[in-house]
Design a protein around this motif. Structure first.
Motif, PDB file in Angstrom:
ATOM      1  N   GLU A  63       0.826  -1.202   0.000  1.00 54.47           N
ATOM      2  CA  GLU A  63       0.000   0.000   0.000  1.00 54.47           C
ATOM      3  C   GLU A  63       0.862   1.255   0.000  1.00 54.47           C
ATOM      4  OE1 GLU A  63      -4.050   0.530   2.158  1.00 54.47           O
ATOM      5  OE2 GLU A  63      -2.516   1.247   3.540  1.00 54.47           O
ATOM      6  N   ASP A  64       0.542   2.180  -0.887  1.00 52.78           N
ATOM      7  CA  ASP A  64       1.198   3.493  -0.957  1.00 52.78           C
ATOM      8  C   ASP A  64       2.662   3.431  -1.362  1.00 52.78           C
ATOM      9  OD1 ASP A  64      -1.005   5.018  -0.378  1.00 52.78           O
ATOM     10  OD2 ASP A  64      -0.627   5.123   1.759  1.00 52.78           O
ATOM     11  N   ILE A  65       3.106   2.330  -1.984  1.00 48.22           N
ATOM     12  CA  ILE A  65       4.515   2.235  -2.352  1.00 48.22           C
ATOM     13  C   ILE A  65       4.899   3.324  -3.353  1.00 48.22           C
ATOM     14  CG2 ILE A  65       4.142   0.584  -4.243  1.00 48.22           C
ATOM     15  CD1 ILE A  65       6.791  -0.755  -3.414  1.00 48.22           C
ATOM     16  N   SER A  66       3.938   3.822  -4.118  1.00 46.88           N
ATOM     17  CA  SER A  66       4.213   4.893  -5.083  1.00 46.88           C
ATOM     18  C   SER A  66       4.293   6.259  -4.405  1.00 46.88           C
ATOM     19  CB  SER A  66       3.129   4.928  -6.160  1.00 46.88           C
ATOM     20  OG  SER A  66       1.881   5.314  -5.599  1.00 46.88           O
ATOM     21  N   GLN A  67       3.786   6.364  -3.181  1.00 45.42           N
ATOM     22  CA  GLN A  67       3.766   7.614  -2.417  1.00 45.42           C
ATOM     23  C   GLN A  67       3.087   8.752  -3.186  1.00 45.42           C
ATOM     24  OE1 GLN A  67       7.550   8.622  -0.686  1.00 45.42           O
ATOM     25  NE2 GLN A  67       7.813   6.622   0.261  1.00 45.42           N
ATOM     26  N   LEU A 171       4.641  -0.922  18.915  1.00 44.19           N
ATOM     27  CA  LEU A 171       4.101  -0.591  17.597  1.00 44.19           C
ATOM     28  C   LEU A 171       2.749  -1.258  17.381  1.00 44.19           C
ATOM     29  CD1 LEU A 171       7.333  -0.792  15.412  1.00 44.19           C
ATOM     30  CD2 LEU A 171       5.954   1.252  15.825  1.00 44.19           C
ATOM     31  N   ASP A 172       2.636  -2.514  17.769  1.00 40.97           N
ATOM     32  CA  ASP A 172       1.377  -3.248  17.614  1.00 40.97           C
ATOM     33  C   ASP A 172       0.257  -2.591  18.426  1.00 40.97           C
ATOM     34  OD1 ASP A 172      -0.018  -5.847  16.713  1.00 40.97           O
ATOM     35  OD2 ASP A 172      -0.345  -5.858  18.874  1.00 40.97           O
ATOM     36  N   LYS A 173       0.606  -2.056  19.576  1.00 41.72           N
ATOM     37  CA  LYS A 173      -0.363  -1.373  20.439  1.00 41.72           C
ATOM     38  C   LYS A 173      -1.049  -0.224  19.709  1.00 41.72           C
ATOM     39  CE  LYS A 173      -0.322   1.561  24.586  1.00 41.72           C
ATOM     40  NZ  LYS A 173       0.532   2.083  25.686  1.00 41.72           N
ATOM     41  N   TYR A 174      -0.316   0.437  18.822  1.00 46.08           N
ATOM     42  CA  TYR A 174      -0.864   1.579  18.090  1.00 46.08           C
ATOM     43  C   TYR A 174      -1.255   1.239  16.643  1.00 46.08           C
ATOM     44  CZ  TYR A 174       0.690   4.290  22.085  1.00 46.08           C
ATOM     45  OH  TYR A 174       0.861   4.779  23.357  1.00 46.08           O
ATOM     46  N   GLY A 175      -1.372  -0.040  16.363  1.00 47.28           N
ATOM     47  CA  GLY A 175      -1.884  -0.453  15.059  1.00 47.28           C
ATOM     48  C   GLY A 175      -0.853  -0.568  13.965  1.00 47.28           C
ATOM     49  N   TYR A 176       0.434  -0.567  14.321  1.00 47.60           N
ATOM     50  CA  TYR A 176       1.488  -0.733  13.327  1.00 47.60           C
ATOM     51  C   TYR A 176       1.800  -2.222  13.187  1.00 47.60           C
ATOM     52  CZ  TYR A 176       2.547   4.268  13.134  1.00 47.60           C
ATOM     53  OH  TYR A 176       2.481   5.626  12.937  1.00 47.60           O
ATOM     54  N   VAL A 177       1.330  -2.805  12.098  1.00 50.87           N
ATOM     55  CA  VAL A 177       1.556  -4.236  11.843  1.00 50.87           C
ATOM     56  C   VAL A 177       2.221  -4.373  10.478  1.00 50.87           C
ATOM     57  CG1 VAL A 177       0.495  -6.492  11.591  1.00 50.87           C
ATOM     58  CG2 VAL A 177      -0.491  -4.836  13.192  1.00 50.87           C
ATOM     59  N   PRO A 178       3.411  -4.948  10.403  1.00 50.34           N
ATOM     60  CA  PRO A 178       4.114  -5.045   9.113  1.00 50.34           C
ATOM     61  C   PRO A 178       3.423  -6.003   8.162  1.00 50.34           C
ATOM     62  CG  PRO A 178       5.263  -6.322  10.783  1.00 50.34           C
ATOM     63  CD  PRO A 178       4.179  -5.575  11.492  1.00 50.34           C
ATOM     64  N   ASP A 179       3.393  -5.646   6.877  1.00 50.46           N
ATOM     65  CA  ASP A 179       2.881  -6.579   5.879  1.00 50.46           C
ATOM     66  C   ASP A 179       4.037  -7.455   5.384  1.00 50.46           C
ATOM     67  OD1 ASP A 179       4.363  -5.054   4.054  1.00 50.46           O
ATOM     68  OD2 ASP A 179       2.630  -3.853   3.470  1.00 50.46           O
ATOM     69  N   TYR A 181       5.637  -7.539   2.617  1.00 53.92           N
ATOM     70  CA  TYR A 181       6.698  -6.784   1.936  1.00 53.92           C
ATOM     71  C   TYR A 181       7.636  -6.158   2.958  1.00 53.92           C
ATOM     72  CZ  TYR A 181       8.917  -3.304  -1.087  1.00 53.92           C
ATOM     73  OH  TYR A 181       9.836  -2.532  -1.757  1.00 53.92           O
ATOM     74  N   GLU A 182       7.071  -5.584   4.021  1.00 54.53           N
ATOM     75  CA  GLU A 182       7.891  -4.933   5.042  1.00 54.53           C
ATOM     76  C   GLU A 182       8.722  -5.949   5.828  1.00 54.53           C
ATOM     77  OE1 GLU A 182       5.064  -1.052   5.966  1.00 54.53           O
ATOM     78  OE2 GLU A 182       4.709  -2.939   7.001  1.00 54.53           O
ATOM     79  N   VAL A 183       8.140  -7.128   6.073  1.00 59.59           N
ATOM     80  CA  VAL A 183       8.886  -8.176   6.776  1.00 59.59           C
ATOM     81  C   VAL A 183      10.082  -8.621   5.940  1.00 59.59           C
ATOM     82  CG1 VAL A 183       8.794 -10.553   7.591  1.00 59.59           C
ATOM     83  CG2 VAL A 183       6.913  -8.999   8.117  1.00 59.59           C
ATOM     84  N   GLU A 184       9.864  -8.751   4.636  1.00 58.66           N
ATOM     85  CA  GLU A 184      10.919  -9.236   3.742  1.00 58.66           C
ATOM     86  C   GLU A 184      11.990  -8.181   3.491  1.00 58.66           C
ATOM     87  OE1 GLU A 184      11.384 -10.969  -0.846  1.00 58.66           O
ATOM     88  OE2 GLU A 184       9.412 -10.848   0.101  1.00 58.66           O
ATOM     89  N   ASN A 185      11.591  -6.914   3.410  1.00 56.92           N
ATOM     90  CA  ASN A 185      12.533  -5.863   3.026  1.00 56.92           C
ATOM     91  C   ASN A 185      12.994  -4.983   4.188  1.00 56.92           C
ATOM     92  OD1 ASN A 185      12.560  -5.854  -0.167  1.00 56.92           O
ATOM     93  ND2 ASN A 185      10.446  -6.236   0.462  1.00 56.92           N
ATOM     94  N   GLY A 186      12.585  -5.325   5.396  1.00 53.75           N
ATOM     95  CA  GLY A 186      12.966  -4.515   6.558  1.00 53.75           C
ATOM     96  C   GLY A 186      11.786  -3.675   7.015  1.00 53.75           C
ATOM     97  N   TYR A 187      11.340  -3.884   8.243  1.00 58.93           N
ATOM     98  CA  TYR A 187      10.174  -3.174   8.760  1.00 58.93           C
ATOM     99  C   TYR A 187      10.579  -1.752   9.151  1.00 58.93           C
ATOM    100  CZ  TYR A 187       5.973  -2.327  11.581  1.00 58.93           C
ATOM    101  OH  TYR A 187       4.816  -1.807  12.100  1.00 58.93           O
TER     102      TYR A 187
END
Length: 241
Positions: A63-67, A171-179, A181-187
């Motif tokens: 999501e939003d990779i194109s910014q 991070l999880d407490k505030y709704g930041y959950v890596p997808d 892509y983020e797990v594979e490329n660095g969160y």
């Protein structure tokens, strides 16, 4: 609330040539690609079209990779708004959205609130809006992570090191959950906080005196005031300034 659409994405290398047959043209094109005289990075063109067909072989794009999304008109979970006046900074982190409402976490009062989308757009237009794709974690979350490490004695001594599990828990407490892509490329969110804590540890090694919050960060050094429950809500804050 984001809507995912299906797209057909094609990247092609187009070369015009004289040839005796289709097979000759095809073979020569393949030879040029094998020899590196043609490659996708230099000669490829990507075409994207809506895809109305079914199928299961669809790859999900981050999501939003194109910014390119406008966070004012199209808010999404993880966007955050910053209202600043003097030393006081109000911060609101988008948690979820409906057709009419934006639900956000307010750092000043530590409460969940909601506001009409029109009101949110007005705030975002007048103040500082950070889209979730800009790679900046809200200062109050960074402060909480730093303070949690400090409480556990992890900012100095032999145990001075960022704790990945603790960072991810906050991070999880505030709704930041890596997808995926983020797990594979660095969160990015974990890396951002890890760097902030590492800088704090280095600062402590150079200067033993204890400090709190994001001290040393000129932009957010006073953000610890966001934890005072006696400060006004976002609505009250905005109405005064």
């Amino acid at each position: 609330m984001s809507i995912q659409r299906k797209f057909k994405v094609t990247t092609t290398i187009t070369q015009y040539m004289w040839a005796s047959s289709r097979s000759d043209a095809e073979k020569f094109q393949e030879e040029l690609i094998k020899k590196g005289k043609l490659d996708v990075m230099r000669h490829g063109e990507t075409d994207v079209k809506y895809c109305f067909t079914g199928g299961k072989d669809f790859v999900e794009a981050p999501e939003d990779i194109s910014q390119t999304r406008n966070p004012i008109e199209e808010p999404r979970r993880g966007d955050w708004l910053e209202i600043e006046h003097g030393d006081v900074k109000a911060c609101a982190l988008v948690r979820r959205l409906t057709r009419r409402k934006v639900y956000y976490y307010e750092a000043l009062s530590k409460t969940e609130r909601s506001v009409d989308r029109d009101r949110w757009i007005q705030w975002a237009s007048q103040h500082n809006i950070h889209p979730s794709y800009d790679g900046i974690v809200p200062p109050f979350i960074v402060d909480e992570a730093v303070n949690a490490h400090e409480e556990r004695g992890m900012l100095s001594g032999f145990s001075a090191t960022p704790d990945s599990s603790l960072i991810l828990e906050i991070l999880d407490k505030y709704g930041y959950v890596p997808d995926d892509y983020e797990v594979e490329n660095g969160y990015w969110a974990e890396i951002y906080i890890d760097n902030a804590i590492s800088e704090r540890i280095l600062s402590n090694q150079k200067e033993p005196a204890l400090r709190t919050g994001t001290d040393g960060d000129q932009e957010f050094g006073d953000f610890a005031v966001g934890f005072s429950e006696e400060l006004p809500t976002m609505d009250e804050f905005d109405s005064k300034f």
